[in-house]
Design a protein around this motif. Structure first.
Motif, PDB file in Angstrom:
ATOM      1  N   PHE A  23       0.815  -1.222   0.119  1.00 48.38           N
ATOM      2  CA  PHE A  23       0.022   0.052  -0.089  1.00 48.38           C
ATOM      3  C   PHE A  23       0.860   1.387  -0.092  1.00 48.38           C
ATOM      4  N   GLY A  24       0.634   2.128  -0.946  1.00 46.64           N
ATOM      5  CA  GLY A  24       1.305   3.204  -1.109  1.00 46.64           C
ATOM      6  C   GLY A  24       2.764   3.289  -1.705  1.00 46.64           C
ATOM      7  N   SER A  25       3.003   2.119  -2.102  1.00 47.85           N
ATOM      8  CA  SER A  25       4.178   1.948  -2.992  1.00 47.85           C
ATOM      9  C   SER A  25       3.951   2.130  -4.512  1.00 47.85           C
ATOM     10  N   PRO A  26       4.877   2.413  -5.112  1.00 45.97           N
ATOM     11  CA  PRO A  26       4.872   2.528  -6.634  1.00 45.97           C
ATOM     12  C   PRO A  26       4.517   1.238  -7.389  1.00 45.97           C
ATOM     13  N   GLU A  27       4.855   0.186  -6.772  1.00 45.85           N
ATOM     14  CA  GLU A  27       4.873  -1.167  -7.238  1.00 45.85           C
ATOM     15  C   GLU A  27       3.109  -1.642  -7.078  1.00 45.85           C
ATOM     16  N   ARG A  28       2.482  -1.026  -6.414  1.00 47.86           N
ATOM     17  CA  ARG A  28       1.180  -1.345  -6.340  1.00 47.86           C
ATOM     18  C   ARG A  28       0.517  -1.262  -7.520  1.00 47.86           C
ATOM     19  N   PRO A  29      -0.241  -2.143  -7.977  1.00 56.58           N
ATOM     20  CA  PRO A  29      -1.128  -1.985  -9.169  1.00 56.58           C
ATOM     21  C   PRO A  29      -1.891  -0.928  -9.395  1.00 56.58           C
ATOM     22  N   ALA A  30      -2.090  -0.139 -10.488  1.00 60.78           N
ATOM     23  CA  ALA A  30      -2.972   0.753 -10.747  1.00 60.78           C
ATOM     24  C   ALA A  30      -4.512   0.517 -10.369  1.00 60.78           C
ATOM     25  N   VAL A  31      -4.946  -0.802 -10.585  1.00 61.33           N
ATOM     26  CA  VAL A  31      -6.294  -0.997 -10.203  1.00 61.33           C
ATOM     27  C   VAL A  31      -6.652  -0.803  -9.001  1.00 61.33           C
ATOM     28  N   CYS A  32      -5.620  -1.338  -8.329  1.00 57.33           N
ATOM     29  CA  CYS A  32      -5.749  -1.589  -6.616  1.00 57.33           C
ATOM     30  C   CYS A  32      -5.790  -0.050  -6.105  1.00 57.33           C
ATOM     31  N   ALA A  33      -5.044   0.858  -6.721  1.00 59.38           N
ATOM     32  CA  ALA A  33      -4.981   2.137  -6.342  1.00 59.38           C
ATOM     33  C   ALA A  33      -6.181   3.017  -6.652  1.00 59.38           C
ATOM     34  N   SER A  34      -6.852   2.617  -7.820  1.00 62.22           N
ATOM     35  CA  SER A  34      -7.998   3.183  -8.173  1.00 62.22           C
ATOM     36  C   SER A  34      -9.239   2.618  -7.491  1.00 62.22           C
ATOM     37  N   LEU A  35      -9.125   1.607  -6.868  1.00 58.34           N
ATOM     38  CA  LEU A  35     -10.261   1.233  -6.247  1.00 58.34           C
ATOM     39  C   LEU A  35     -10.730   1.830  -5.138  1.00 58.34           C
ATOM     40  N   GLN A  36     -11.979   2.765  -5.071  1.00 63.67           N
ATOM     41  CA  GLN A  36     -12.188   3.320  -3.881  1.00 63.67           C
ATOM     42  C   GLN A  36     -13.494   2.846  -3.111  1.00 63.67           C
ATOM     43  N   PRO A  37     -13.267   2.408  -2.007  1.00 64.54           N
ATOM     44  CA  PRO A  37     -14.283   1.602  -1.055  1.00 64.54           C
ATOM     45  C   PRO A  37     -15.552   2.768  -1.028  1.00 64.54           C
ATOM     46  N   ALA A  38     -16.681   2.104  -1.138  1.00 63.79           N
ATOM     47  CA  ALA A  38     -17.787   2.898  -1.045  1.00 63.79           C
ATOM     48  C   ALA A  38     -18.859   2.118  -0.073  1.00 63.79           C
ATOM     49  N   ALA A  39     -19.968   2.545   0.232  1.00 59.46           N
ATOM     50  CA  ALA A  39     -20.923   2.129   1.244  1.00 59.46           C
ATOM     51  C   ALA A  39     -21.383   0.775   0.689  1.00 59.46           C
ATOM     52  N   ASP A  40     -21.936   0.825  -0.591  1.00 60.93           N
ATOM     53  CA  ASP A  40     -22.477  -0.221  -1.217  1.00 60.93           C
ATOM     54  C   ASP A  40     -21.470  -1.379  -1.378  1.00 60.93           C
ATOM     55  N   MET A  41     -20.137  -0.918  -1.435  1.00 62.86           N
ATOM     56  CA  MET A  41     -19.137  -2.234  -1.463  1.00 62.86           C
ATOM     57  C   MET A  41     -18.828  -2.766  -0.165  1.00 62.86           C
ATOM     58  N   CYS A  42     -18.655  -1.772   0.947  1.00 63.03           N
ATOM     59  CA  CYS A  42     -18.153  -2.467   1.945  1.00 63.03           C
ATOM     60  C   CYS A  42     -19.215  -3.078   2.908  1.00 63.03           C
ATOM     61  N   GLY A  43     -20.581  -2.468   2.557  1.00 65.36           N
ATOM     62  CA  GLY A  43     -21.442  -2.930   3.395  1.00 65.36           C
ATOM     63  C   GLY A  43     -21.456  -2.549   4.872  1.00 65.36           C
TER      64      GLY A  43
END
Length: 62
Positions: A23-43
């Motif tokens: 987390f926070g590393s440049p090696e972290r995949p872009a898809v992971c970095a772009s995934l933003q948690p939301a209420a409907d996702m997290c429940g």
């Protein structure tokens, strides 16, 4: 995971507490970095969030 993570396969970067080791590393995949948690996702539970993510993986497998 150099070739991407197949649906249903646990990410190799998750530690035993399910926290991202890169987390926070440049090696972290872009898809992971772009995934933003939301209420409907997290429940309101881990089970809800895992079901949501599993469904998302199935819908985007391919």
């Amino acid at each position: 995971m150099p070739q991407g993570k197949p649906a249903g396969v646990r990410c190799i970067q998750l530690d035993p507490a399910n926290l991202c080791r890169i987390f926070g590393s440049p090696e972290r995949p872009a898809v992971c970095a772009s995934l933003q948690p939301a209420a409907d996702m997290c429940g309101s539970s881990r089970e809800h969030a895992m079901h949501y993510l599993s469904t998302l993986e199935q819908l985007t497998a391919g």
